[in-house]
Each structure stands twice: as structure tokens, then as C-alpha cells.
Design a protein around this motif. Structure first.
Motif, PDB file in Angstrom:
ATOM      1  N   LEU A  15      -1.052 -14.461   0.798  1.00  0.00           N
ATOM      2  CA  LEU A  15      -0.862 -13.726   2.046  1.00  0.00           C
ATOM      3  C   LEU A  15       0.393 -14.261   2.722  1.00  0.00           C
ATOM      4  O   LEU A  15       0.538 -15.471   2.894  1.00  0.00           O
ATOM      5  N   TYR A  28       0.748  -9.766   5.166  1.00  0.00           N
ATOM      6  CA  TYR A  28       1.049  -8.894   4.034  1.00  0.00           C
ATOM      7  C   TYR A  28       0.518  -9.478   2.735  1.00  0.00           C
ATOM      8  O   TYR A  28       0.646 -10.668   2.473  1.00  0.00           O
ATOM      9  N   MET A  29      -0.050  -8.598   1.927  1.00  0.00           N
ATOM     10  CA  MET A  29      -0.532  -8.966   0.603  1.00  0.00           C
ATOM     11  C   MET A  29       0.562  -8.685  -0.420  1.00  0.00           C
ATOM     12  O   MET A  29       1.490  -7.926  -0.153  1.00  0.00           O
ATOM     13  N   GLN A  32       1.888  -4.978  -1.415  1.00  0.00           N
ATOM     14  CA  GLN A  32       1.351  -4.123  -0.364  1.00  0.00           C
ATOM     15  C   GLN A  32       2.303  -2.967  -0.077  1.00  0.00           C
ATOM     16  O   GLN A  32       3.508  -3.156   0.028  1.00  0.00           O
ATOM     17  N   ARG A  35       5.223  -2.890   2.869  1.00  0.00           N
ATOM     18  CA  ARG A  35       5.584  -4.289   3.126  1.00  0.00           C
ATOM     19  C   ARG A  35       7.085  -4.331   3.449  1.00  0.00           C
ATOM     20  O   ARG A  35       7.898  -3.852   2.667  1.00  0.00           O
ATOM     21  N   GLY A 143      -3.201  -2.550   0.684  1.00  0.00           N
ATOM     22  CA  GLY A 143      -3.343  -3.680  -0.222  1.00  0.00           C
ATOM     23  C   GLY A 143      -3.954  -3.313  -1.554  1.00  0.00           C
ATOM     24  O   GLY A 143      -4.183  -4.184  -2.389  1.00  0.00           O
ATOM     25  N   ARG A 147      -8.744  -4.352  -3.638  1.00  0.00           N
ATOM     26  CA  ARG A 147      -8.895  -5.317  -2.543  1.00  0.00           C
ATOM     27  C   ARG A 147      -9.786  -4.749  -1.434  1.00  0.00           C
ATOM     28  O   ARG A 147     -10.591  -5.464  -0.855  1.00  0.00           O
TER      29      ARG A 147
END
Length: 173
Positions: A15, A28-29, A32, A35, A143, A147
Motif C-alpha cells: 500500500l 493506493y494498491m 490500482q 493511481r 484495486g 481484492r
């Protein structure tokens, strides 16, 4: 505006946390959707994220159901209204895009709610994963649907034992 960031591990992958002096601006993953470019995250500095990392660890350990962090969310007025509604969805519960649209006073705005939901810059903390399609279908998640499925299962108590991860959570990368 002074921005800083750090990357920390989680049960859902790394993350990236981004903050300004006003509060948490992004979570943010990896991979993502929407992003921002990494050069907008500011200098690497784990110090401003101690409390956010502590609360995320407690969340993943099943000990925290609502975050208490200062947020610095930027978006259109409509997006901000949607994100504020997301914060009212209780842990372990879901709402549909249509239900949120009705709460905003426009029951025909479910698509706009979905678009705003997808632009949420602080996933998990602002729980956009708790929004589902009519009939309970899992639709879109910045994500990734896997997830989203895992987060919903975790919050309902049917998910994997993410609590095993909590002891190691928060090690900056």
C-alpha cells in the motif's frame, strides 16, 4: 503543498500512503486503476504515517472497524459527497450504488456514484469496497475485484485469517 509518501505491506499487497500537512491524501494498491503517477507522491518519508499504519494494522487484525484519521481528499463536490457517504457504511455491511444515489437525492445517479466511487483516492480507509451492484453483484473496484471480494469476506468474518499478518504489519519498505 508539501507531500510525502511511504509504502507498507498489507495482506492485499503493498500500500502506498500519500499525505499532505492536512492529512492522508491517498492510499493506493499495486496496479490500482486511477493511481496517480508516482512523481506526484512527494518525498519518501515514513514519519507522517505512524498513526495511519497503526490503524491499518488494527483493521487487518480485526480490532478496528472505523478509521479516525485526518483526510485531505481532493475531488469534485459530487465526488466528495459520495466519499463522505462511503464513510457512513458500517464495517461488515454493504450498500448499492443505487442506494447511495437515492441518499444523495438523485436515485437515477447510480452510474455517477459508481464513477465517483472508482475515483476514491483513499481506499480501505474510505470504504469504497463496501459498495456493490443491485442484487449483490460485485462490480468494479479500483484495486481489482479479487481484492474487493477478499475485503468483504474479511469484514464479514468469512475471510482468510488476515490477523496472522497483523504482527508484521507496518514495516515501511
Amino acid at each position: 503543498m508539501n507531500r510525502r509518501h511511504t509504502v507498507t505491506d498489507s495482506p492485499y499487497g503493498p500500500l502506498t500512503l500519500v499525505a499532505t500537512d492536512a492529512g492522508l491524501r491517498g492510499l493506493y494498491m499495486t496496479d490500482q486503476r486511477h493511481r496517480p503517477p508516482e512523481e506526484t507522491f512527494g518525498d519518501p518519508d515514513p514519519r507522517p504515517f505512524t498513526e495511519a499504519i497503526r490503524q491499518l494494522g488494527a483493521y487487518f487484525a480485526g480490532e478496528l472497524t472505523a478509521f479516525q484519521l485526518p483526510l485531505d481528499l481532493t475531488g469534485t463536490p459530487f465526488q466528495r459527497r459520495v466519499w463522505e457517504l462511503l464513510l457512513t457504511i458500517p464495517y461488515g455491511e454493504t450498500r448499492t450504488y443505487g442506494e447511495l444515489a437515492a441518499l444523495l437525492g438523485n436515485p437515477h445517479a447510480s452510474r455517477a456514484v459508481g464513477l465517483a466511487n472508482g475515483r476514491n483516492p483513499v481506499g480501505i480507509v474510505v470504504p469504497c469496497h463496501r459498495v456493490i451492484g443491485t442484487g449483490g453483484g460485485l462490480t468494479g473496484y479500483g484495486g481489482g475485484l479479487d481484492r474487493k471480494r477478499r475485503l468483504l469476506a474479511f469484514e464479514s468474518g468469512a475471510g482468510e485469517a488476515d490477523t496472522l499478518f497483523a504482527a508484521d504489519f507496518g514495516r515501511p519498505r
